[in-house]
Write a protein that holds these residues in place. Structure first.
Motif, PDB file in Angstrom:
ATOM      1  N   ILE A 195      11.063   3.302  -4.162  1.00 59.06           N
ATOM      2  CA  ILE A 195      12.369   3.928  -3.972  1.00 59.06           C
ATOM      3  C   ILE A 195      13.448   2.903  -3.639  1.00 59.06           C
ATOM      4  CG2 ILE A 195      12.085   4.471  -1.520  1.00 59.06           C
ATOM      5  CD1 ILE A 195      13.469   7.226  -2.248  1.00 59.06           C
ATOM      6  N   ALA A 196      13.067   1.747  -3.061  1.00 60.01           N
ATOM      7  CA  ALA A 196      14.065   0.695  -2.810  1.00 60.01           C
ATOM      8  C   ALA A 196      14.578   0.140  -4.131  1.00 60.01           C
ATOM      9  CB  ALA A 196      13.460  -0.424  -1.966  1.00 60.01           C
ATOM     10  N   CYS A 246       0.838  -1.197   0.000  1.00 56.30           N
ATOM     11  CA  CYS A 246       0.000   0.000   0.000  1.00 56.30           C
ATOM     12  C   CYS A 246       0.875   1.250   0.000  1.00 56.30           C
ATOM     13  CB  CYS A 246      -0.904   0.030   1.230  1.00 56.30           C
ATOM     14  SG  CYS A 246      -1.926  -1.432   1.471  1.00 56.30           S
ATOM     15  N   ILE A 247       0.267   2.373  -0.360  1.00 54.47           N
ATOM     16  CA  ILE A 247       0.948   3.659  -0.222  1.00 54.47           C
ATOM     17  C   ILE A 247       0.900   4.100   1.235  1.00 54.47           C
ATOM     18  CG2 ILE A 247       1.025   6.063  -0.949  1.00 54.47           C
ATOM     19  CD1 ILE A 247      -0.366   5.265  -3.516  1.00 54.47           C
ATOM     20  N   ARG A 265       1.196   4.889   8.364  1.00 48.14           N
ATOM     21  CA  ARG A 265       2.579   5.056   7.944  1.00 48.14           C
ATOM     22  C   ARG A 265       2.683   5.018   6.422  1.00 48.14           C
ATOM     23  NH1 ARG A 265       6.658   4.444  11.493  1.00 48.14           N
ATOM     24  NH2 ARG A 265       8.052   3.857   9.761  1.00 48.14           N
ATOM     25  N   THR A 266       3.737   5.638   5.917  1.00 50.44           N
ATOM     26  CA  THR A 266       4.112   5.461   4.517  1.00 50.44           C
ATOM     27  C   THR A 266       5.045   4.263   4.417  1.00 50.44           C
ATOM     28  OG1 THR A 266       5.925   7.035   4.839  1.00 50.44           O
ATOM     29  CG2 THR A 266       3.868   7.893   3.910  1.00 50.44           C
ATOM     30  N   CYS A 267       5.189   3.731   3.219  1.00 49.30           N
ATOM     31  CA  CYS A 267       6.040   2.552   3.002  1.00 49.30           C
ATOM     32  C   CYS A 267       7.238   2.948   2.135  1.00 49.30           C
ATOM     33  CB  CYS A 267       5.217   1.442   2.343  1.00 49.30           C
ATOM     34  SG  CYS A 267       3.781   0.939   3.331  1.00 49.30           S
ATOM     35  N   ASN A 268       7.809   1.983   1.411  1.00 48.12           N
ATOM     36  CA  ASN A 268       8.961   2.255   0.544  1.00 48.12           C
ATOM     37  C   ASN A 268       8.511   2.885  -0.774  1.00 48.12           C
ATOM     38  OD1 ASN A 268      11.061   1.503   2.134  1.00 48.12           O
ATOM     39  ND2 ASN A 268      11.694  -0.261   0.927  1.00 48.12           N
ATOM     40  N   ILE A 269       7.679   3.901  -0.673  1.00 47.38           N
ATOM     41  CA  ILE A 269       7.095   4.512  -1.873  1.00 47.38           C
ATOM     42  C   ILE A 269       7.234   6.025  -1.771  1.00 47.38           C
ATOM     43  CG2 ILE A 269       4.898   5.009  -3.035  1.00 47.38           C
ATOM     44  CD1 ILE A 269       4.081   2.147  -2.471  1.00 47.38           C
ATOM     45  N   VAL A 270       7.631   6.636  -2.882  1.00 45.43           N
ATOM     46  CA  VAL A 270       7.646   8.087  -3.008  1.00 45.43           C
ATOM     47  C   VAL A 270       6.817   8.458  -4.230  1.00 45.43           C
ATOM     48  CG1 VAL A 270       9.882   8.384  -1.884  1.00 45.43           C
ATOM     49  CG2 VAL A 270       9.789   8.010  -4.354  1.00 45.43           C
ATOM     50  N   GLN A 324       8.235  12.296  -0.260  1.00 43.65           N
ATOM     51  CA  GLN A 324       9.633  12.480  -0.593  1.00 43.65           C
ATOM     52  C   GLN A 324      10.481  11.389   0.058  1.00 43.65           C
ATOM     53  OE1 GLN A 324      10.033  14.961  -2.670  1.00 43.65           O
ATOM     54  NE2 GLN A 324       9.251  16.906  -1.933  1.00 43.65           N
ATOM     55  N   SER A 325      11.739  11.306  -0.343  1.00 41.71           N
ATOM     56  CA  SER A 325      12.661  10.419   0.366  1.00 41.71           C
ATOM     57  C   SER A 325      12.942  11.011   1.739  1.00 41.71           C
ATOM     58  CB  SER A 325      13.961  10.256  -0.417  1.00 41.71           C
ATOM     59  OG  SER A 325      14.816  11.368  -0.197  1.00 41.71           O
ATOM     60  N   ARG A 326      13.352  10.185   2.668  1.00 41.88           N
ATOM     61  CA  ARG A 326      13.598  10.677   4.025  1.00 41.88           C
ATOM     62  C   ARG A 326      14.844  11.560   4.113  1.00 41.88           C
ATOM     63  NH1 ARG A 326      14.827   5.149   4.249  1.00 41.88           N
ATOM     64  NH2 ARG A 326      17.019   4.668   4.667  1.00 41.88           N
ATOM     65  N   PHE A 327      15.520  11.766   2.993  1.00 42.93           N
ATOM     66  CA  PHE A 327      16.733  12.581   2.992  1.00 42.93           C
ATOM     67  C   PHE A 327      16.473  14.026   2.576  1.00 42.93           C
ATOM     68  CE2 PHE A 327      18.062   8.199   2.479  1.00 42.93           C
ATOM     69  CZ  PHE A 327      19.017   8.092   3.470  1.00 42.93           C
TER      70      PHE A 327
END
Length: 433
Positions: free
Chosen positions: A283-284, A54-55, A64-69, A82-85
């Motif tokens: 993003i992964a 899921c998003i 929560r958000t997942c490995n998705i941007v 966005q990415s966590r950076f």
């Protein structure tokens, strides 16, 4: 506009956001069927995402958000994951940089993160060369097409009414219709119209490589009947006739992308008039593909979902495995795993997997590659116990290294590029190659 990070808990005051409510716990399979743009184009190409992902995921009262941007909008509200950076005062230069590398486009001033109404369209256009290349790897799309002729070489069904209108008095021609297997069809015409539009708005994207130029050239050669006046008919035929054959699923994704580029319509999810549309990116997967470009001279890159370079734990092709990266030096074999997570989150299950790869390839050394806000490098030595009662002893000739690639802070994209290129050099220096 709301900006949030991947792999993060959403603040309670934002949980009631209309887009989050609409998409919470909706599977990627559902969104894919609703013609969301999901990158990579096919869920099967991603090791980290599956159709049940899921998003936004709600669990124990937390969202929560997942490995998705990506970008989400319902026409009124907008969310950028966005990415966590990224820092709240800056743009997400890290995401932009990885997209630029993996999609093979070269711009000095990156426009993807602009907050105006063109940001969604910009990213659609930047994705087009990649989608086109993936589709054309399957060959040129061909289907049956109806054509009307009026000549003396009759090879189809007579069209009496048209014949009377056009050929009285008779001069030797006959009006007839035929069904032909042709490359000059509705889908290739749609791709051609998209190319023509991009050549006006973003011409540099179609000149980035010989592969892109050749793909564009072939599409133009396959569509000799192209006319910009036919755009409305081409859009209508493609909108209501989605390519459904499993072999051409890459063309199905390309068809969806082209429709959105040409119509500027946000095809989206939801029953109401304010449908949620968006582009979501694994993003992964993006991190792994970016790393591959960085270390490809030293490592092979087996790919599970594509099925390239499989290896096996056992003989007779039993126990198929796909390590992320395998060193190219046979006398000093190294395996490596790409992890889009903080160093401290790389633990038990990750260790079990990398150790099984080391045993299979008889490696003395392995790597975890991860992004980091600070330069990080940690070495773990394998512990060997003599017996269940005896304390373990250090086995210093077998080790696993966690190597972080520092993601720098910057106030301008050009500054970020300069800094991360320095980070890349430091990252490569840490590899024992």
């Amino acid at each position: 506009m709301l900006k949030i990070s991947d792999n993060a808990e959403i603040e309670q005051n934002n949980v009631g956001h209309s887009i989050i409510n609409e998409l919470a716990n909706k599977s990627l399979f559902t969104l894919d069927q609703e013609r969301f743009i999901i990158f990579p184009p096919l869920l099967k190409d991603s090791d980290d995402l599956d159709e049940d992902n899921c998003i936004f995921k709600t669990f124990n009262g937390k969202t929560r958000t997942c490995n998705i941007v990506g970008f989400l909008s319902d026409g009124k509200n907008e969310i950028h994951i966005q990415s966590r950076f990224f820092e709240s005062q800056d743009e997400d230069y890290f995401l932009n940089y990885m997209l630029q590398k993996v999609l093979h486009y070269n711009v000095t001033i990156n426009e993807i993160s602009s907050s105006d109404n063109h940001s969604y369209y910009d990213l659609l256009v930047y994705l087009f060369p990649y989608y086109l290349e993936e589709a054309m790897k399957k060959g040129f799309y061909k289907e049956y097409v109806y054509h009307s002729y009026n000549d003396s070489n009759v090879r189809g069904q007579l069209d009496i009414n048209r014949h009377i209108r056009q050929n009285v008095p008779f001069v030797g021609n006959v009006a007839y219709n035929t069904r032909e297997y042709s490359f000059d069809n509705k889908l290739n015409q749609l791709i051609r119209h998209t190319i023509e539009k991009i050549e006006v708005t973003r011409p540099f994207l179609l000149n980035e490589s010989s592969t892109i130029r050749n793909n564009v050239k072939r599409i133009k050669e396959l569509t000799p009947s192209y006319s910009h006046y036919d755009l409305e008919n081409v859009l209508f035929e493609n909108k209501f006739n989605t390519i459904k054959h499993g072999f051409y699923e890459e063309y199905t994704q390309l068809q969806t992308l082209c429709l959105q580029i040409l119509t500027d319509q946000m095809i989206g999810f939801g029953a109401n008039y304010q449908k949620v549309h968006g582009i979501i990116i694994d993003i992964a997967w993006l991190w792994e593909e970016y790393l591959n470009l960085l270390i490809k001279d030293h490592f092979y890159h087996p790919q599970n979902k594509v099925g390239t370079m499989p290896h096996y734990y056992f003989n007779n092709s039993n126990g198929k495995i796909y390590p992320d990266f395998i060193g190219k030096l046979p006398d000093n074999r190294i395996v490596a795993d790409a992890k889009y997570k903080p160093q401290n989150n790389i633990k038990n299950s990750d260790y079990s997997q990398i150790l099984s790869y080391m045993f299979r390839f008889n490696c003395k050394e392995a790597y975890f590659f991860h992004p980091s806000k600070e330069e990080q490098h940690k070495i773990l030595y394998l512990m060997e116990g003599v017996s269940a009662e005896a304390p373990p002893t250090k086995k210093i000739d077998v080790r696993v290294e966690k190597i972080g690639l520092k993601i720098p802070k910057a106030t301008r994209y050009e500054e970020f590029v300069e800094k991360i290129e320095n980070s890349e050099k430091q990252f490569l220096d840490k590899l024992n190659l």
